[in-house]
Scaffold this motif. Sequence first.
Motif, mmCIF file in Angstrom:
data_model
loop_
_atom_site.group_PDB
_atom_site.id
_atom_site.type_symbol
_atom_site.label_atom_id
_atom_site.label_comp_id
_atom_site.label_asym_id
_atom_site.label_seq_id
_atom_site.Cartn_x
_atom_site.Cartn_y
_atom_site.Cartn_z
ATOM 1 N N THR A 80 46.305 39.391 30.097
ATOM 2 C CA THR A 80 45.981 39.351 31.530
ATOM 3 C C THR A 80 46.425 40.680 32.141
ATOM 4 O O THR A 80 47.143 41.458 31.520
ATOM 5 C CB THR A 80 46.755 38.216 32.239
ATOM 6 O OG1 THR A 80 48.157 38.579 32.241
ATOM 7 C CG2 THR A 80 46.561 36.891 31.523
ATOM 8 N N ASP A 81 46.030 40.912 33.367
ATOM 9 C CA ASP A 81 46.429 42.153 34.036
ATOM 10 C C ASP A 81 47.950 42.287 34.098
ATOM 11 O O ASP A 81 48.504 43.379 34.050
ATOM 12 C CB ASP A 81 45.855 42.196 35.464
ATOM 13 C CG ASP A 81 44.335 42.369 35.443
ATOM 14 O OD1 ASP A 81 43.690 42.098 36.482
ATOM 15 O OD2 ASP A 81 43.814 42.755 34.373
ATOM 16 N N GLY A 84 49.681 44.314 31.098
ATOM 17 C CA GLY A 84 49.489 45.743 30.849
ATOM 18 C C GLY A 84 50.528 46.590 31.545
ATOM 19 O O GLY A 84 51.452 46.022 32.147
ATOM 20 N N PRO A 85 50.449 47.901 31.368
ATOM 21 C CA PRO A 85 49.471 48.653 30.567
ATOM 22 C C PRO A 85 49.751 48.547 29.073
ATOM 23 O O PRO A 85 50.869 48.230 28.664
ATOM 24 C CB PRO A 85 49.647 50.089 31.053
ATOM 25 C CG PRO A 85 51.098 50.172 31.442
ATOM 26 C CD PRO A 85 51.447 48.816 32.008
#
Length: 259
Positions: A80-81, A84-85
């Motif tokens: 999922t966002d 990250g990164p």
Amino acid sequence: MTKPIVAVPADIRTFDGASWHAVQHQYVRAALNAAGVMAFIIPAFEEGYGTDAILDRVDGVLVSGSASNVHPSYYGATATDADGPFDIARDATSLPLIRRAIDRAIPLLAICRGIQELNVALGGTLASEIQDQPGIWDHRKPADVDRDGMYAIRQSVFVKEGSCIAGIVGPGEIKVNSLHRQAIAETAPRLKVEAVAEDGTIEAVSVIDAPAFAVGVQWHPEYWAETDKPSNQIFRAFGDAVRAYAAGKLSNAENEALA
Ligand SMILES: N[C@@H](CCC(=O)NCCCC(=O)O)C(=O)O
């Protein structure tokens, strides 16, 4: 005397529009000035490469921190966002290097992202954005400060009696820095939790029945390795293990030559 060599897996970073294989100077400096060993930066390739060829040529492995996170696919999760990164080249190089170093009794010190890679490499999982969980502090690096401020010693961790880390820095409370958004969720079967923060966050582990020094810490002992006593003790212990490994390798080579 020739200094032993430790492999330090690089990140892939972008500077001036170009891709670089990079390790922050603080790790190289701590290796040399506190552990007394020479860091060899290992390039990161997405397909991975030559793990044993690298380990044949070094006397230890130092796995550094990084602003990037281990890709969740390595621990059975969907990215999922919040995860990250990413740096899949670093993952592909570092994870097998960790596993083989442990198998081959090559000393290993894993720092911040490194302890997270150690946990994933041995079958554990990670939690992201831990500060959003109830009762968990904000372990992220302080904002709007210089680098010394980012790495300021500011958090208590509690080292367990009888642990490997306790044998280095002593049991009980020590003060450390903290610059992370992720942490160990499920501890890998072969890892022993050696230190925790007051909010229960896992801060140090060692490999159960490891044939050599194999320790991970969530904080950054490299940054103050020359001035902060627990930081210096950790790097000196790592350096001693690396020197012992190098001496053993040399002795084996001499014996083989005489055979
Ligand atoms: N990305 C992971 C590991 C954190 C880590 O290694 N921090 C080092 C800070 C490097 C920097 O930002 O200069 C996490 O967030 O848990």
